[in-house]
Design a protein around this motif. Structure first.
Motif, PDB file in Angstrom:
ATOM      1  N   ASP A  66     -22.013 -21.357  -2.159  1.00 49.08           N
ATOM      2  CA  ASP A  66     -22.635 -20.093  -2.572  1.00 49.08           C
ATOM      3  C   ASP A  66     -22.105 -18.916  -1.763  1.00 49.08           C
ATOM      4  O   ASP A  66     -22.183 -17.772  -2.209  1.00 49.08           O
ATOM      5  CB  ASP A  66     -24.160 -20.207  -2.439  1.00 49.08           C
ATOM      6  N   ASP A  87     -24.057 -16.889 -10.633  1.00 47.08           N
ATOM      7  CA  ASP A  87     -24.370 -17.224  -9.244  1.00 47.08           C
ATOM      8  C   ASP A  87     -25.890 -17.243  -9.027  1.00 47.08           C
ATOM      9  O   ASP A  87     -26.468 -18.246  -8.585  1.00 47.08           O
ATOM     10  CB  ASP A  87     -23.677 -16.180  -8.336  1.00 47.08           C
ATOM     11  N   ASP A  91     -28.357 -20.492  -8.473  1.00 48.11           N
ATOM     12  CA  ASP A  91     -29.114 -20.581  -7.212  1.00 48.11           C
ATOM     13  C   ASP A  91     -30.537 -21.083  -7.494  1.00 48.11           C
ATOM     14  O   ASP A  91     -31.096 -21.873  -6.736  1.00 48.11           O
ATOM     15  CB  ASP A  91     -29.221 -19.213  -6.530  1.00 48.11           C
ATOM     16  N   ARG A 151     -33.676 -16.136   0.448  1.00 44.81           N
ATOM     17  CA  ARG A 151     -33.202 -17.482   0.114  1.00 44.81           C
ATOM     18  C   ARG A 151     -32.529 -18.176   1.299  1.00 44.81           C
ATOM     19  O   ARG A 151     -32.771 -19.358   1.545  1.00 44.81           O
ATOM     20  CB  ARG A 151     -32.219 -17.411  -1.059  1.00 44.81           C
TER      21      ARG A 151
HETATM   22 MG   LIG Z   1     -25.927 -17.082  -4.635  1.00 40.49          MG
END
Ligand SMILES: [Mg+2]
Ligand SMILES: CCCCCCCC/C=C\CCCCCCCC(=O)OC[C@H](COP(=O)(O)OP(=O)(O)OC[C@H]1O[C@@H](n2ccc(N)nc2=O)[C@H](O)[C@@H]1O)OC(=O)CCCCCCC/C=C\CCCCCCCC
Ligand SMILES: O=P([O-])([O-])O[C@@H]1[C@@H](O)[C@H](O)[C@@H](O)[C@H](O)[C@@H]1O
Ligand SMILES: [Mg+2]
Length: 214
Positions: A66, A87, A91, A151
């Protein structure tokens, strides 16, 4: 916080690897897809069986994709809205597998309803944290606060705790309590983050309306 302070370090470390992948003809989208598939597989194969050490090692190997995918896109000058969408969407899939895998363990052999609830709460609240920002941005509001637990924090706290707790299987004593503590920390931190973002967006929405912005 990690996004602010650790990103520069990981960008420096991962840039040569990202450049190598580009030279081999690998695309950023492929890295996004493979990274997600590996993280999901690691979480759903190992965590429901209580194999936290090997699950964490597998997820950690793949989840760094990532950081690599965006790095590759920027180096290649191919950053795109599709890439940003892919993306962020994937996630959410990886996060669901990680906390879902932990919930499955506690619902099954781990036999702890309260910790199963904590893991499900982490899963749901983490998705809501991300949604607050995505929805605000779709309404033209910046959601200028990132909040207490983004995150990167949710993953680092959970994976470090799961990896170390997993050493219990190899006979290391007094480590298994780490994962429950981490789940409660992430649950409370995510709740605080949702509230921080909601209050920020509320203020931004009222300010925009007062200023006559549609
Ligand atoms: Mg990401
Ligand atoms: C004894 C215990 C030891 C424990 C040691 C623990 C050490 C901790 C180690 C690591 C910490 C890692 C911290 C990393 C923080 C980095 C912060 C950060 O940057 O977070 C966000 C990122 C990525 O975000 P995003 O995807 O948005 O950014 P991108 O750079 O990809 O850019 C997106 C844009 O790029 C374009 N684009 C993208 C894709 C595409 N296909 N096309 C495109 O065009 C587009 O414009 C996009 O908008 O990272 C994360 O969120 C991931 C966090 C990683 C977390 C790692 C967790 C691992 C932690 C610990 C594991 C410990 C194992 C312990 C084992 C114990 C054994 C004893
Ligand atoms: O909002 P959040 O979940 O804490 O954090 C995340 C961001 O740090 C990340 O850059 C983005 O790609 C994710 O989709 C997600 O939004
Ligand atoms: Mg990325």
């Amino acid at each position: 916080m990690l996004n602010k302070y650790a990103r520069a370090f990981f960008t420096r470390v991962l840039t040569p690897f990202a450049a190598l992948l580009l030279r081999w003809g690998v695309s950023p989208d492929a890295v996004t897809l493979i990274g997600t598939a590996g993280s999901v597989a690691g979480a759903l194969v190992f965590f429901p069986r209580g194999e936290f050490f090997w699950g964490t090692i597998t997820i950690t190997l793949f989840i760094f994709s990532d950081l690599v995918d965006g790095n590759m896109a920027r180096q290649a000058g191919s950053s795109s809205r599709w890439g940003a969408f892919l993306d962020s969407t994937l996630d959410r899939v990886a996060d669901a597998a990680i906390f879902g895998g932990l919930a499955m363990w506690y619902a099954g052999t781990g036999d702890n309803n309260l910790l199963c609830v904590a893991a499900v709460f982490c899963l749901a609240s983490g998705q809501v944290v991300s949604y607050t920002k995505a929805r605000a941005e779709s309404l033209g509001l910046p959601c200028k606060v990132n909040g207490l637990v983004e995150r990167a924090e949710r993953l680092v706290i959970t994976l470090v705790a799961a990896g170390v707790a997993g050493l219990h299987t190899f006979g290391v004593p007094y480590v298994e309590w780490l994962l429950p503590v981490a789940l409660w920390v992430v649950a409370v931190g995510s709740l605080v983050t949702v509230l921080q973002r909601m209050l920020t967006v509320r203020r931004e929405a009222f300010e925009a309306e007062r200023a006559g912005v549609a």
